[in-house]
Design an enzyme around this catalytic site. Structure first.
Site, PDB file in Angstrom:
ATOM      1  N   ASP A 233     -10.132 -20.828  -2.139  1.00 15.01           N
ATOM      2  CA  ASP A 233     -11.807 -21.117  -2.490  1.00 15.01           C
ATOM      3  C   ASP A 233     -12.279 -20.869  -0.981  1.00 15.01           C
ATOM      4  OD1 ASP A 233     -14.118 -22.727  -3.459  1.00 15.01           O
ATOM      5  OD2 ASP A 233     -13.520 -24.116  -1.943  1.00 15.01           O
TER       6      ASP A 233
ATOM      7  N   ASP B 224     -16.279 -21.968   0.150  1.00 16.09           N
ATOM      8  CA  ASP B 224     -16.809 -22.989   0.978  1.00 16.09           C
ATOM      9  C   ASP B 224     -16.380 -24.034   0.942  1.00 16.09           C
ATOM     10  OD1 ASP B 224     -19.189 -23.910   2.487  1.00 16.09           O
ATOM     11  OD2 ASP B 224     -20.682 -23.572   1.035  1.00 16.09           O
TER      12      ASP B 224
END
Length: 293
Positions: free
Chosen positions: A28, A30
């Site tokens: 992932d 952010d």
């Protein structure tokens, strides 16, 4: 940072050794590798470490507004080396999904540059866009309405999307995120815009982004590996960990974003997920990999 002694590295290893040796890491962005424009401590080193161990790094994001090259440039500005072909956006996965099911389909897109670029480059035909003279092109009936985040969305575009859906177009949504974190607050996300279209048309969307398996299947195909050999590394139980659960991937929760040492258990229970490993940050993930490889 508070202790997570109840979930030690030994427990992490015991859980992860149920799976084959990893071949790919699905990161992932952010909250995991960076927060806003600031890298998470150890993120660049973790990605570099993965490359030295011949682990394929892929960067999987629900953000549909930027192209893969723009995402890679953003990462590089934080000294996180990523190549555009390693970026998996919900826009790319949406374009791939539609092209696979209906090659050359006509699409009416609500979204920004990243989404429209992905749709065009996949060979799909955009309708209802502005011509070079600034006039709206003649509108045909779309095969699909494809909706992502659009921060310049107008009522007339919403109205046209509703008209297309009521006329029989399929409804594809890049990602279900209701809120978009910005600075110290939130803005309406793609899921909130989609909720308006769903309410107006009565049609539920085909959701592409995490926690859907569609974006995960796309990422696994790019990685050239099985789900069990691809670790999902993320900070969000509702998207990252749920996507891992739905796809059969091992999951590593990092306490660098949404989850903290104090709330991760509660959030995981609420999301109905159980991470295979819980790490304070990238450095602890590297230690895990050292013991696995």
């Amino acid at each position: 940072m508070a202790s997570i002694a109840s979930h030690t590295q030994e427990m992490n290893l015991m859980a992860l050794k149920k799976f084959p040796t990893p071949c790919a890491l699905l990161f992932d962005l952010d909250g995991t590798l960076y927060r806003g424009d600031e890298p998470v401590s150890g993120a660049s080193e973790l990605v570099a470490y993965a490359r030295t161990k011949s682990l394929t790094p892929l960067f999987v994001t629900n953000n549909s507004t930027r192209t893969p090259s723009e995402v890679a440039d953003h990462l590089l500005r934080m000294n996180i080396v990523a190549h555009h072909e390693e970026i998996v956006t919900s826009a790319l996965a949406a374009a791939y999904d539609i092209q696979a099911r209906s090659p050359g389909a006509a699409v009416f897109a609500i979204g920004e540059h990243g989404l429209k670029t992905a749709l065009r480059e996949a060979g799909l035909r955009l309708i209802g866009e502005q011509s070079e003279e600034g006039k709206s092109r003649e509108l045909a009936i779309a095969d699909f309405v494809v909706q992502g985040l659009d921060r310049a969305l107008s009522y007339s575009r919403l109205a046209e999307a509703t008209r297309q859906l009521l006329a029989g177009a399929g409804f594809v949504q890049t990602n279900p995120d209701r809120l978009l974190p910005v600075g110290d607050g939130f803005l309406p996300g793609a899921g909130s815009l989609g909720a308006m279209l769903e309410a107006a048309s009565g049609q539920s969307p085909r959701v592409i982004g995490k926690p859907s398996t569609i974006i995960m299947d796309f990422a696994l195909e790019l990685a050239g590996t099985t789900a069990e050999q691809a670790w999902v590394i993320g900070d969000n139980p509702y998207t990252d960990l749920a996507a891992a659960r739905n796809s059969g991937c091992p999951s590593v929760l990092v306490l660098t974003g949404l989850c903290t040492p104090d709330n991760w258990r509660e959030l995981c229970v609420d999301a109905n997920v159980k991470p295979d490993a819980v790490c304070e940050g990238p450095e602890q993930v590297m230690q895990l990999l050292d013991n696995m490889l």
